[in-house]
Design a protein around this motif. Structure first.
Motif, mmCIF file in Angstrom:
data_model
loop_
_atom_site.group_PDB
_atom_site.id
_atom_site.type_symbol
_atom_site.label_atom_id
_atom_site.label_comp_id
_atom_site.label_asym_id
_atom_site.label_seq_id
_atom_site.Cartn_x
_atom_site.Cartn_y
_atom_site.Cartn_z
ATOM 1 N N UNK A 42 42.171 23.904 43.660
ATOM 2 C CA UNK A 42 42.587 22.636 43.068
ATOM 3 C C UNK A 42 42.594 21.473 44.049
ATOM 4 N N UNK A 43 42.541 21.734 45.343
ATOM 5 C CA UNK A 43 42.611 20.663 46.331
ATOM 6 C C UNK A 43 41.245 20.112 46.679
ATOM 7 N N UNK A 44 41.206 19.362 47.775
ATOM 8 C CA UNK A 44 39.959 18.805 48.275
ATOM 9 C C UNK A 44 39.188 19.895 49.016
ATOM 10 N N UNK A 61 34.952 25.034 38.675
ATOM 11 C CA UNK A 61 35.754 23.811 38.659
ATOM 12 C C UNK A 61 34.833 22.602 38.470
ATOM 13 N N UNK A 62 35.441 21.449 38.205
ATOM 14 C CA UNK A 62 34.653 20.217 38.268
ATOM 15 C C UNK A 62 34.506 19.859 39.738
ATOM 16 N N UNK A 63 33.451 19.167 40.074
ATOM 17 C CA UNK A 63 33.154 18.894 41.477
ATOM 18 C C UNK A 63 33.681 17.542 41.945
ATOM 19 N N UNK A 64 34.638 16.965 41.214
ATOM 20 C CA UNK A 64 35.129 15.638 41.575
ATOM 21 C C UNK A 64 35.919 15.611 42.882
ATOM 22 N N UNK A 65 36.490 16.729 43.315
ATOM 23 C CA UNK A 65 37.236 16.779 44.575
ATOM 24 C C UNK A 65 36.483 17.558 45.652
ATOM 25 N N UNK A 66 35.193 17.772 45.400
ATOM 26 C CA UNK A 66 34.364 18.490 46.359
ATOM 27 C C UNK A 66 33.589 17.471 47.192
ATOM 28 N N UNK A 67 33.614 17.663 48.513
ATOM 29 C CA UNK A 67 32.838 16.853 49.444
ATOM 30 C C UNK A 67 31.718 17.739 49.971
ATOM 31 N N UNK A 68 30.560 17.129 50.177
ATOM 32 C CA UNK A 68 29.394 17.886 50.635
ATOM 33 C C UNK A 68 28.798 17.190 51.848
#
Length: 134
Positions: A42-44, A61-68
């Motif tokens: 649930x976090x970043x 999950x949705x990728x809105x809190x995922x950094x690449x």
């Protein structure tokens, strides 16, 4: 792309056109096992260079809190198509064997995922140490 064989074919095509010096394909099953071992998504989340982790995360999950982070423009384009926010895509640089993740100093992550180490002479130790710093 629901079929694993279709995903693998697309990944092979992307990797064949990639300029990334860290162009190591990680089997989806290994990525799934690693992601499934995490208790909380649930976090970043920071994903370093590996698109397979993005594909597995997208199924959970949705990728809105995922950094690449990657040095490859093709991988950045694929990440955007998968649903990673453009503002969450960062440039990975290798300068004089130093790793610059190109992220803001105050950026913090709850989870960092990357390829597991493959050989003792690779940059994996520097990636792990940089990840711990973040």
């Amino acid at each position: 792309m629901n079929n694993k064989q279709e995903i693998i074919e697309v990944l092979n095509k992307v990797y064949s056109h990639s300029e990334d010096t860290h162009n190591i394909y990680t089997p989806l099953e290994l990525c799934e096992e690693m992601i499934n071992s995490l208790n909380d998504l649930n976090g970043d989340i920071l994903v370093i260079s590996n698109m397979e982790f993005l594909i597995v995360l997208k199924s959970k999950i949705t990728l809105d809190k995922v950094h690449y982070i990657t040095s490859c423009d093709i991988k950045k384009q694929v990440a955007i198509q998968l649903g990673v926010n453009l503002n969450n895509i960062h440039n990975l640089e290798y300068n004089n064997k130093e790793i610059n993740l190109g992220t803001e100093e105050n950026m913090k992550f709850d989870v960092i995922v990357m390829n597991p180490p493959y050989n003792p002479n690779s940059l994996w130790k520097k990636f792990v140490l940089k990840s711990i710093d973040l």
